[in-house]
Design a protein around this motif. Structure first.
Motif, PDB file in Angstrom:
ATOM      1  N   ASP A  53      -5.598   0.327   3.541  1.00 21.52           N
ATOM      2  CA  ASP A  53      -6.048  -0.974   3.017  1.00 21.52           C
ATOM      3  C   ASP A  53      -5.055  -2.082   3.405  1.00 21.52           C
ATOM      4  O   ASP A  53      -4.528  -2.796   2.560  1.00 21.52           O
ATOM      5  CB  ASP A  53      -6.194  -0.886   1.499  1.00 21.52           C
ATOM      6  CG  ASP A  53      -6.766  -2.160   0.900  1.00 21.52           C
ATOM      7  OD1 ASP A  53      -7.510  -2.865   1.618  1.00 21.52           O
ATOM      8  OD2 ASP A  53      -6.446  -2.471  -0.262  1.00 21.52           O
ATOM      9  N   LYS A 102      -3.794  -5.616   4.753  1.00 18.22           N
ATOM     10  CA  LYS A 102      -4.339  -6.969   4.656  1.00 18.22           C
ATOM     11  C   LYS A 102      -3.374  -7.989   5.259  1.00 18.22           C
ATOM     12  O   LYS A 102      -2.163  -7.756   5.326  1.00 18.22           O
ATOM     13  CB  LYS A 102      -4.620  -7.333   3.190  1.00 18.22           C
ATOM     14  CG  LYS A 102      -5.719  -6.513   2.536  1.00 18.22           C
ATOM     15  CD  LYS A 102      -5.942  -6.973   1.101  1.00 18.22           C
ATOM     16  CE  LYS A 102      -7.061  -6.167   0.445  1.00 18.22           C
ATOM     17  NZ  LYS A 102      -7.280  -6.599  -0.962  1.00 18.22           N
ATOM     18  N   ASP A 112      -8.432   4.542   6.803  1.00 17.53           N
ATOM     19  CA  ASP A 112      -8.784   3.994   5.494  1.00 17.53           C
ATOM     20  C   ASP A 112      -7.648   3.170   4.881  1.00 17.53           C
ATOM     21  O   ASP A 112      -7.729   2.767   3.717  1.00 17.53           O
ATOM     22  CB  ASP A 112      -9.152   5.139   4.532  1.00 17.53           C
ATOM     23  CG  ASP A 112     -10.357   5.937   5.010  1.00 17.53           C
ATOM     24  OD1 ASP A 112     -11.274   5.300   5.583  1.00 17.53           O
ATOM     25  OD2 ASP A 112     -10.374   7.160   4.845  1.00 17.53           O
ATOM     26  N   ILE A 147       0.817  -1.217   0.000  1.00 21.98           N
ATOM     27  CA  ILE A 147       0.000   0.000   0.000  1.00 21.98           C
ATOM     28  C   ILE A 147       0.852   1.269   0.000  1.00 21.98           C
ATOM     29  O   ILE A 147       0.310   2.379   0.068  1.00 21.98           O
ATOM     30  CB  ILE A 147      -0.966   0.010   1.201  1.00 21.98           C
ATOM     31  CG1 ILE A 147      -0.185  -0.035   2.518  1.00 21.98           C
ATOM     32  CG2 ILE A 147      -1.940  -1.162   1.112  1.00 21.98           C
ATOM     33  CD1 ILE A 147      -1.072   0.074   3.759  1.00 21.98           C
TER      34      ILE A 147
END
Length: 249
Positions: free
Chosen positions: A190, A192, A188, A166
């Motif tokens: 992202d 993972k 926000d 990211i």
């Protein structure tokens, strides 16, 4: 007639006794000439039922196999350990310092390791310490012959990191267990599970792009930040040798 029969029987007995003595004499002569080989062969056959059988043979062969397997496993472990040391030494500058871990406190609140190199070897407070897998921590104190390293899992540890997928900087904070917390100051983000984390190119304390770990779990966003647990690649509980980097930022 009775006397004739008695004489005849008497002569037959003497004749039979003579042959027994004669045969015994021949047997003794043969044994003398053969040097007891017949006796040894006879002993061979009568003792054969008492020899170690197939069961004993299998036990011996199994013991030999187990011994060979143990030796092979020990050689494999030594080989892996030496490969890790050589790989670690080849990954960084020759100016860096190789050191052995002589003490660990990895299950307590402090979470640190002690190395066998100190100020006389050029180790300085703040130096970066890496092991097979990646970053372990930073030197927090030195003596003449030893140095102490604060591990990434220690609550005293805070380092800037980079999440490659990211393209975002974050802060890795030790919380006293084996999984330090990654803080991203964006709810926000992202992030993972499985994302790779390394030292940040923007860090003023560490060299950039040193492997650190992967995201193991992601927490629910809280206000303006996102947090995650990191599985470290370098395992201080099993590492015996480290490199102390002399790189200065």
């Amino acid at each position: 007639m009775l006397d004739i029969r008695r004489i005849s029987n008497s002569r037959w007995w003497h004749k039979k006794n003579y042959w027994i003595l004669f045969i015994s004499f021949l047997v003794l002569v043969f044994l003398r000439i053969s040097k007891g080989s017949i006796y040894k062969d006879f002993y061979y056959f009568i003792s054969k039922p008492f020899w170690p059988g197939q069961f004993q043979r299998e036990v011996i062969l199994k013991s030999i196999d187990q011994e060979s397997l143990i030796k092979l496993n020990l050689l494999k472990k030594d080989n892996i350990r030496l490969r890790e040391i050589l790989s670690l030494q080849a990954s960084f500058s020759n100016d860096n310092i190789s050191a052995a871990v002589i003490s660990r406190k990895i299950g307590s609140w402090w979470r640190q390791i002690i190395l066998n190199k100190g100020s006389r070897d050029g180790v300085k407070i703040g130096s970066t310490v890496v092991g097979p897998g990646g970053l372990l921590g930073r030197v927090n104190s030195t003596s003449l012959f030893t140095s102490s390293v604060t591990l990434l899992t220690s609550p005293e540890s805070k380092v800037a990191v980079w999440v490659d997928r990211i393209q975002m900087n974050g802060l890795l904070v030790g919380i006293g267990d084996n999984y330090p917390s990654l803080i991203l100051y964006s709810k926000d983000a992202d992030i993972k599970i499985g994302d790779f984390v390394s030292s940040s190119p923007a860090s003023t304390l560490l060299p950039p792009n040193i492997p650190i770990g992967i995201v193991q779990s992601v927490d629910e966003p809280f206000k303006s930040k996102q947090t995650a647990k990191i599985l470290l690649l370098a395992k201080p509980q099993v590492i015996d040798w480290v490199q102390i980097l002399k790189v200065k930022i």
